[in-house]
Design an enzyme around this catalytic site. Structure first.
Site, PDB file in Angstrom:
ATOM      1  N   SER A  61       0.853  -3.606  -2.018  1.00  0.00           N
ATOM      2  CA  SER A  61       0.047  -4.826  -2.053  1.00  0.00           C
ATOM      3  C   SER A  61      -0.284  -5.415  -0.677  1.00  0.00           C
ATOM      4  O   SER A  61      -1.148  -6.278  -0.586  1.00  0.00           O
ATOM      5  CB  SER A  61       0.769  -5.900  -2.855  1.00  0.00           C
ATOM      6  OG  SER A  61       0.449  -5.749  -4.191  1.00  0.00           O
ATOM      7  N   LYS A  64      -3.771  -5.453   0.366  1.00  0.00           N
ATOM      8  CA  LYS A  64      -4.718  -6.438  -0.172  1.00  0.00           C
ATOM      9  C   LYS A  64      -5.227  -7.372   0.924  1.00  0.00           C
ATOM     10  O   LYS A  64      -6.342  -7.885   0.849  1.00  0.00           O
ATOM     11  CB  LYS A  64      -4.043  -7.257  -1.285  1.00  0.00           C
ATOM     12  CG  LYS A  64      -3.706  -6.431  -2.528  1.00  0.00           C
ATOM     13  CD  LYS A  64      -2.813  -7.209  -3.491  1.00  0.00           C
ATOM     14  CE  LYS A  64      -2.479  -6.386  -4.727  1.00  0.00           C
ATOM     15  NZ  LYS A  64      -1.502  -7.065  -5.611  1.00  0.00           N
ATOM     16  N   TYR A 184      -8.638   1.221  -5.081  1.00  0.00           N
ATOM     17  CA  TYR A 184      -7.461   0.345  -5.079  1.00  0.00           C
ATOM     18  C   TYR A 184      -6.171   1.181  -5.051  1.00  0.00           C
ATOM     19  O   TYR A 184      -5.254   0.913  -4.266  1.00  0.00           O
ATOM     20  CB  TYR A 184      -7.500  -0.590  -6.301  1.00  0.00           C
ATOM     21  CG  TYR A 184      -6.237  -1.396  -6.473  1.00  0.00           C
ATOM     22  CD1 TYR A 184      -5.948  -2.465  -5.625  1.00  0.00           C
ATOM     23  CD2 TYR A 184      -5.302  -1.070  -7.461  1.00  0.00           C
ATOM     24  CE1 TYR A 184      -4.764  -3.192  -5.764  1.00  0.00           C
ATOM     25  CE2 TYR A 184      -4.125  -1.785  -7.604  1.00  0.00           C
ATOM     26  CZ  TYR A 184      -3.863  -2.840  -6.756  1.00  0.00           C
ATOM     27  OH  TYR A 184      -2.698  -3.546  -6.883  1.00  0.00           O
ATOM     28  N   TYR A 236       3.210 -13.906  -4.439  1.00  0.00           N
ATOM     29  CA  TYR A 236       2.915 -14.066  -5.859  1.00  0.00           C
ATOM     30  C   TYR A 236       3.375 -15.405  -6.409  1.00  0.00           C
ATOM     31  O   TYR A 236       3.173 -16.438  -5.782  1.00  0.00           O
ATOM     32  CB  TYR A 236       3.547 -12.915  -6.680  1.00  0.00           C
ATOM     33  CG  TYR A 236       3.055 -11.545  -6.275  1.00  0.00           C
ATOM     34  CD1 TYR A 236       1.700 -11.301  -6.101  1.00  0.00           C
ATOM     35  CD2 TYR A 236       3.923 -10.499  -6.075  1.00  0.00           C
ATOM     36  CE1 TYR A 236       1.245 -10.048  -5.738  1.00  0.00           C
ATOM     37  CE2 TYR A 236       3.474  -9.236  -5.720  1.00  0.00           C
ATOM     38  CZ  TYR A 236       2.136  -9.028  -5.555  1.00  0.00           C
ATOM     39  OH  TYR A 236       1.695  -7.794  -5.191  1.00  0.00           O
ATOM     40  N   VAL A 254       5.317  -3.592  -3.421  1.00  0.00           N
ATOM     41  CA  VAL A 254       6.388  -3.004  -4.230  1.00  0.00           C
ATOM     42  C   VAL A 254       6.992  -1.735  -3.617  1.00  0.00           C
ATOM     43  O   VAL A 254       7.965  -1.195  -4.139  1.00  0.00           O
ATOM     44  CB  VAL A 254       5.966  -2.736  -5.699  1.00  0.00           C
ATOM     45  CG1 VAL A 254       5.655  -4.035  -6.429  1.00  0.00           C
ATOM     46  CG2 VAL A 254       4.795  -1.773  -5.777  1.00  0.00           C
TER      47      VAL A 254
HETATM   48  N1  GLU Z   1       0.029  -0.579  -6.450  1.00  0.00           N
HETATM   49  C1  GLU Z   1       0.791  -1.661  -6.994  1.00  0.00           C
HETATM   50  C2  GLU Z   1       0.227  -2.040  -8.335  1.00  0.00           C
HETATM   51  O1  GLU Z   1      -0.949  -2.130  -8.461  1.00  0.00           O
HETATM   52  C3  GLU Z   1       0.775  -2.815  -6.059  1.00  0.00           C
HETATM   53  C4  GLU Z   1       1.632  -3.978  -6.507  1.00  0.00           C
HETATM   54  C5  GLU Z   1       2.472  -4.604  -5.414  1.00  0.00           C
HETATM   55  O2  GLU Z   1       2.708  -4.015  -4.357  1.00  0.00           O
HETATM   56  O3  GLU Z   1       2.926  -5.732  -5.629  1.00  0.00           O
HETATM   57  O4  GLU Z   1       0.908  -2.234  -9.297  1.00  0.00           O
END
Ligand code: GLU
Length: 300
Positions: A61, A64, A184, A236, A254
């Site tokens: 993430s 992003k 993505y 988050y 994650v």
């Molecule tokens: N590739 C992960 C997903 O889409 C990213 C989520 C994250 O790193 O929090 O679930």
């Protein structure tokens, strides 16, 4: 600084035992839970490292933030017609609100829905341009994506697929949802080290200075948007508690990474794979709390 890093690392090492390595993306389950590394990159160029700073892991993430940077450079603040800038108490992969009649866009670009809607707005080869920008900012041309993690996410990412198709049905996503998803998944599987993350953080901490062009946005507006959105959503649904406890714009992934930007001072990169129930590195969160306290980093 070197001494503080070593102490903070050891003080928080035990915390990793309270977490669990992500397994909902099968390839991530292979991560070594004992890996732990911190890197600080000051904006004047000094770098400090402790622990496993050269181990590669997927950015997940944290990509992003870079995707948002590119989407803003391509489209200016028009990006926010399709994705909000507000916090949310919902988890990172939530989708239920996207079908409520009064909701017309995902809450922010840091949750999965908002990130997919953001990446979809990048022109050309979206994931390829994200990778290129990460290489440029870090000065590390060897950064690449992990084909294994990419394929693993593509095979198993049913919830992300549902999010993308629901957004298409609701008119939030223009273009092919499968194409947006593919980019993505690729951007999430880019492999970095804690030091690469520290350099990304230092770039943000230094007001995004140094790019040859900023496209349709000016540098200061870009920088303000990125840091503000990391503050309200980078951690988050616990971004508010994190703001009070740490007080530094940050983004977690994650894969076990945390990237933080202390304006005018430094970037911080942390790597420790075991996660808490919200998807954040447990030891990483603890290390950020310790560093914030010891180095007086909070912006609040
Ligand atoms: N590739 C992960 C997903 O889409 C990213 C989520 C994250 O790193 O929090 O679930």
């Amino acid at each position: 600084m070197q001494k503080i890093l070593g102490e903070v690392l050891e003080e928080n090492r035990e915390l990793a035992k309270k977490g669990r390595v992500a397994s909902y993306i099968p390839a991530l389950a292979k991560a070594n839970p004992d890996h732990l590394g911190i890197c600080i990159a000051e904006i004047d160029g000094n770098t400090y490292k402790a622990g496993d700073c050269d181990v590669k892991f997927t950015i997940q993430s944290i990509s992003k933030v870079i995707a948002l940077m590119l989407a803003l450079m391509d489209n200016g603040e028009k990006v926010f017609e399709k994705v909000g800038r507000e916090g949310t108490e919902d988890p990172f992969n939530t989708l239920y609100k996207l079908d409520l009649p009064y909701i017309d866009k995902p809450a922010n670009p840091m949750i999965n829905a908002g990130a997919i809607a953001t990446t979809a707005q990048i022109k050309g080869d979206k994931a390829g341009r994200i990778l290129e920008l990460i290489r440029n900012i870090t000065g590390n041309s060897s950064i690449d994506y992990s084909r294994e993690v990419y394929l693993s996410e593509k095979e198993t990412g049913e919830k992300n697929k549902a999010i993308a198709h629901l957004m298409k049905a609701r008119g939030i996503l223009e273009g092919d949802p499968e194409e947006a998803l593919d980019h993505y998944f690729k951007q999430c599987s880019i492999e970095v080290t804690a030091c690469d993350l520290a350099k990304l953080g230092a770039f943000l901490a230094n007001g995004c200075k140094g790019l040859p062009s900023y496209g349709k946005i000016d540098r200061k507006t870009l920088s303000r948007n990125l840091l503000a959105i990391m503050t309200i959503g980078g951690m988050y649904n616990v971004s508010g508690a994190y703001a009070a406890e740490v007080g530094v714009p940050s983004k977690s992934g994650v894969g076990g990474g945390i990237m933080a930007a202390v304006s005018g001072r430094m970037g911080i990169g942390i790597f420790s794979p075991p996660l808490d129930e919200n998807g954040h590195s447990v030891a990483g969160y603890g290390i950020m709390k310790s560093l914030s306290y010891r180095l007086d980093l909070s912006i609040f």
